[in-house]
Design a protein around this motif. Structure first.
Motif, PDB file in Angstrom:
ATOM      1  N   TRP A 279       0.872  -1.183   0.000  1.00  0.00           N
ATOM      2  CA  TRP A 279       0.000   0.000   0.000  1.00  0.00           C
ATOM      3  C   TRP A 279       0.904   1.226   0.000  1.00  0.00           C
ATOM      4  N   THR A 280       0.725   2.089  -0.989  1.00  0.00           N
ATOM      5  CA  THR A 280       1.541   3.290  -1.125  1.00  0.00           C
ATOM      6  C   THR A 280       0.626   4.513  -1.085  1.00  0.00           C
ATOM      7  N   TYR A 281       0.995   5.508  -0.267  1.00  0.00           N
ATOM      8  CA  TYR A 281       0.157   6.685  -0.057  1.00  0.00           C
ATOM      9  C   TYR A 281       0.945   7.947  -0.395  1.00  0.00           C
ATOM     10  N   SER A 282       0.238   8.943  -0.928  1.00  0.00           N
ATOM     11  CA  SER A 282       0.854  10.258  -1.118  1.00  0.00           C
ATOM     12  C   SER A 282      -0.176  11.333  -0.796  1.00  0.00           C
ATOM     13  N   LEU A 283       0.317  12.465  -0.291  1.00  0.00           N
ATOM     14  CA  LEU A 283      -0.545  13.605   0.036  1.00  0.00           C
ATOM     15  C   LEU A 283       0.246  14.870  -0.227  1.00  0.00           C
ATOM     16  N   GLY A 284      -0.365  15.815  -0.963  1.00  0.00           N
ATOM     17  CA  GLY A 284       0.350  17.024  -1.320  1.00  0.00           C
ATOM     18  C   GLY A 284      -0.518  18.258  -1.282  1.00  0.00           C
ATOM     19  N   LEU A 285       0.150  19.402  -1.330  1.00  0.00           N
ATOM     20  CA  LEU A 285      -0.531  20.695  -1.331  1.00  0.00           C
ATOM     21  C   LEU A 285       0.093  21.567  -2.414  1.00  0.00           C
ATOM     22  N   GLY A 286      -0.743  22.086  -3.319  1.00  0.00           N
ATOM     23  CA  GLY A 286      -0.273  22.953  -4.387  1.00  0.00           C
ATOM     24  C   GLY A 286      -0.791  24.368  -4.219  1.00  0.00           C
ATOM     25  N   TYR A 287      -0.013  25.352  -4.670  1.00  0.00           N
ATOM     26  CA  TYR A 287      -0.415  26.764  -4.553  1.00  0.00           C
ATOM     27  C   TYR A 287      -0.062  27.505  -5.831  1.00  0.00           C
ATOM     28  N   GLN A 288      -1.001  28.311  -6.313  1.00  0.00           N
ATOM     29  CA  GLN A 288      -0.801  29.120  -7.513  1.00  0.00           C
ATOM     30  C   GLN A 288      -0.292  30.508  -7.099  1.00  0.00           C
ATOM     31  N   PHE A 289       0.982  30.784  -7.386  1.00  0.00           N
ATOM     32  CA  PHE A 289       1.570  32.043  -6.963  1.00  0.00           C
ATOM     33  C   PHE A 289       1.157  33.201  -7.866  1.00  0.00           C
ATOM     34  N   ASN A 290       1.035  32.931  -9.171  1.00  0.00           N
ATOM     35  CA  ASN A 290       0.554  33.949 -10.103  1.00  0.00           C
ATOM     36  C   ASN A 290      -0.019  33.234 -11.319  1.00  0.00           C
ATOM     37  N   GLU A 291      -0.332  33.973 -12.379  1.00  0.00           N
ATOM     38  CA  GLU A 291      -0.964  33.393 -13.562  1.00  0.00           C
ATOM     39  C   GLU A 291      -0.073  32.364 -14.263  1.00  0.00           C
ATOM     40  N   GLN A 292       1.228  32.486 -14.083  1.00  0.00           N
ATOM     41  CA  GLN A 292       2.142  31.592 -14.792  1.00  0.00           C
ATOM     42  C   GLN A 292       2.717  30.466 -13.928  1.00  0.00           C
ATOM     43  N   PHE A 293       2.897  30.699 -12.629  1.00  0.00           N
ATOM     44  CA  PHE A 293       3.671  29.753 -11.829  1.00  0.00           C
ATOM     45  C   PHE A 293       2.876  29.172 -10.672  1.00  0.00           C
ATOM     46  N   SER A 294       2.975  27.829 -10.526  1.00  0.00           N
ATOM     47  CA  SER A 294       2.400  27.104  -9.397  1.00  0.00           C
ATOM     48  C   SER A 294       3.472  26.226  -8.782  1.00  0.00           C
ATOM     49  N   GLY A 295       3.361  25.992  -7.493  1.00  0.00           N
ATOM     50  CA  GLY A 295       4.298  25.117  -6.801  1.00  0.00           C
ATOM     51  C   GLY A 295       3.560  24.120  -5.937  1.00  0.00           C
ATOM     52  N   ALA A 296       4.261  23.076  -5.513  1.00  0.00           N
ATOM     53  CA  ALA A 296       3.626  22.049  -4.695  1.00  0.00           C
ATOM     54  C   ALA A 296       4.654  21.322  -3.853  1.00  0.00           C
ATOM     55  N   VAL A 297       4.190  20.774  -2.743  1.00  0.00           N
ATOM     56  CA  VAL A 297       4.976  19.884  -1.903  1.00  0.00           C
ATOM     57  C   VAL A 297       4.151  18.628  -1.682  1.00  0.00           C
ATOM     58  N   THR A 298       4.813  17.477  -1.675  1.00  0.00           N
ATOM     59  CA  THR A 298       4.088  16.221  -1.482  1.00  0.00           C
ATOM     60  C   THR A 298       4.870  15.301  -0.568  1.00  0.00           C
ATOM     61  N   LEU A 299       4.144  14.518   0.225  1.00  0.00           N
ATOM     62  CA  LEU A 299       4.716  13.507   1.104  1.00  0.00           C
ATOM     63  C   LEU A 299       4.268  12.135   0.621  1.00  0.00           C
ATOM     64  N   GLY A 300       5.144  11.152   0.717  1.00  0.00           N
ATOM     65  CA  GLY A 300       4.810   9.786   0.321  1.00  0.00           C
ATOM     66  C   GLY A 300       5.162   8.801   1.415  1.00  0.00           C
ATOM     67  N   TYR A 301       4.411   7.700   1.456  1.00  0.00           N
ATOM     68  CA  TYR A 301       4.653   6.682   2.486  1.00  0.00           C
ATOM     69  C   TYR A 301       4.224   5.317   1.976  1.00  0.00           C
ATOM     70  N   GLU A 302       5.056   4.320   2.249  1.00  0.00           N
ATOM     71  CA  GLU A 302       4.699   2.934   1.991  1.00  0.00           C
ATOM     72  C   GLU A 302       5.081   2.116   3.215  1.00  0.00           C
ATOM     73  N   ALA A 303       4.102   1.416   3.789  1.00  0.00           N
ATOM     74  CA  ALA A 303       4.338   0.666   5.013  1.00  0.00           C
ATOM     75  C   ALA A 303       5.282  -0.505   4.748  1.00  0.00           C
ATOM     76  N   SER A 304       6.137  -0.812   5.722  1.00  0.00           N
ATOM     77  CA  SER A 304       7.002  -1.985   5.621  1.00  0.00           C
ATOM     78  C   SER A 304       6.194  -3.241   5.923  1.00  0.00           C
ATOM     79  N   THR A 305       6.650  -4.359   5.387  1.00  0.00           N
ATOM     80  CA  THR A 305       5.974  -5.631   5.628  1.00  0.00           C
ATOM     81  C   THR A 305       6.574  -6.374   6.813  1.00  0.00           C
ATOM     82  N   ASP A 306       7.799  -5.993   7.220  1.00  0.00           N
ATOM     83  CA  ASP A 306       8.512  -6.660   8.320  1.00  0.00           C
ATOM     84  C   ASP A 306       8.733  -8.142   8.048  1.00  0.00           C
ATOM     85  N   GLU A 307       8.815  -8.495   6.761  1.00  0.00           N
ATOM     86  CA  GLU A 307       9.120  -9.858   6.351  1.00  0.00           C
ATOM     87  C   GLU A 307      10.447  -9.861   5.597  1.00  0.00           C
TER      88      GLU A 307
END
Length: 376
Positions: A279-307
């Motif tokens: 199971w792989t998860y991601s969550l991010g937030l994007g922001y439009q700074f002006n008419e031309q440029f947008s930026g974003a940050v995202t976090l990702g996570y995948e649980a270990s199986t411990d096997e």
């Protein structure tokens, strides 16, 4: 809110992702089908992993090789209700090699051939999709995926074993549903990717044990079935404030379907198999700074199986953080991103009880570039 800019920003960060689960590379995304109008899209990611471990006090060397993840897509709006997309990607791959001193790189047959523990597998896929839009923002997605798979693996510790599999092409399918509300840049898409079964024609070779001469190599032409696993992707996004987009995804991959067990591989266990899905998860937030440029940050996570894991994929889970941006021109959206991935510690199968390998403190850096060009 400029929906197109924020969507592209989310795509930018995703473009540089590295998936640790099994040999997952592209994530099998279909977001291009949601682009407005008709477009062509090119994306190229590059990942530089640092993966090392030890077995019986011997260092493995740098195990995982650097790799590219290409993506090319064409999307056409046939009419107001129907869209078509053609997507090329490399959904699954492996490229690992160990040092010559590693215990599993040692041939136990006196005078037997020398090599290192290594594996290289490649897939190329072309997906043709149709999307039909219903009233109320709902749509249905379906299509076919044709996939090509080839592999070469050497395990010197198993009597100098090597298998070289010719490329095989097979067919699968994709189905899904989506819901959109453009006023708030909201979208939820659920897609299912079928398993694809490959019948590999291959050449296996190894050094027979004494009394055969140590330098003698036995060769066999055989066949094995290998399945690339079924998977489910859930992607979502919504506006949460002016010029601000929340987006994310959940991906499930049914890795226990993937078993590679050539008939002449000496150990009792298959050459490749997996105990658990990922199971792989991601969550991010994007922001439009002006008419031309947008930026974003995202976090990702995948649980270990411990096997215990295979030496051919010696990581177990991950977490990641990525930064990206998109610059919009009149007809083009140009995106770039960078991601750091902390790869989970793992215990890998070894040469016997008490001889397992330990992989700790590993990581990867990824960068990605994408351009989406409007044709209308």
């Amino acid at each position: 809110m400029k929906k197109a800019l924020l969507q592209a920003c989310a795509l930018c960060v995703g473009a540089s992702a590295v998936h640790a689960g099994g040999i997952d590379r592209s994530g099998q995304g279909i977001n291009v089908i949601f682009e407005e109008g008709s477009v062509v899209q090119f994306r190229l990611g590059y990942t530089s992993p640092s993966v090392t471990g030890t077995m019986l006090g011997v260092d493995s060397g740098e195990v995982a090789n650097n790799f590219f993840t290409p993506h090319l897509a064409y999307k056409r709006a046939i009419n107001e209700k129907l869209d078509f997309a053609l997507i090329y990607d490399e959904p699954f791959a492996a490229d690992v090699s160990y040092g010559a001193g590693y215990p599993l790189s040692q041939n136990p047959i006196p005078g037997g051939r020398t090599d290192v523990l290594r594996a290289k597998a490649d897939t190329d896929a072309i997906t043709a999709l149709l999307r039909y839009k219903f009233d109320g923002g709902f749509s249905a997605i379906g299509g076919l995926r044709i996939q090509r798979l080839s592999a070469n693996v050497a395990v010197p510790a198993a009597a100098g074993y090597e298998v070289d599999a010719d490329a095989d092409t097979a067919l699968g399918y994709v189905v899904g549903v989506a819901w959109e509300k453009p006023e708030i840049a909201a979208r939820v898409a659920l897609t299912y990717n079928s398993k694809i079964s490959h019948d590999l024609s291959q050449t296996e070779s190894l050094n027979p044990p004494p009394p055969a001469p140590g330098g003698f190599v036995a060769s066999f032409d055989t066949n094995s079935e290998v399945v690339s696993p079924q998977s489910v992707n859930l992607d979502f996004q919504t506006g949460v404030a002016p010029k601000t987009l929340l987006f994310g995804s959940v991906r499930w991959v049914d890795w226990p379907q993937t078993v590679y067990d050539p008939p002449n591989y000496p150990p009792a266990n298959p050459l490749v198999d997996y105990d658990d899905p990922t199971w792989t998860y991601s969550l991010g937030l994007g922001y439009q700074f002006n008419e031309q440029f947008s930026g974003a940050v995202t976090l990702g996570y995948e649980a270990s199986t411990d096997e215990p894991v295979s030496n051919l994929g010696p990581t177990d889970g991950f977490w990641s953080i990525g930064l990206g941006g998109t610059y919009s021109l009149e007809k083009a959206k140009i995106s770039a991103g960078v991601r750091y991935t902390d790869l989970g510690d793992a215990i890998a199968d070894g040469a016997g009880p008490g001889a397992r390998a330990t992989f700790e403190g590993n990581s990867a850096w990824s960068v990605g570039f994408q351009i989406t060009y409007a044709l209308n």
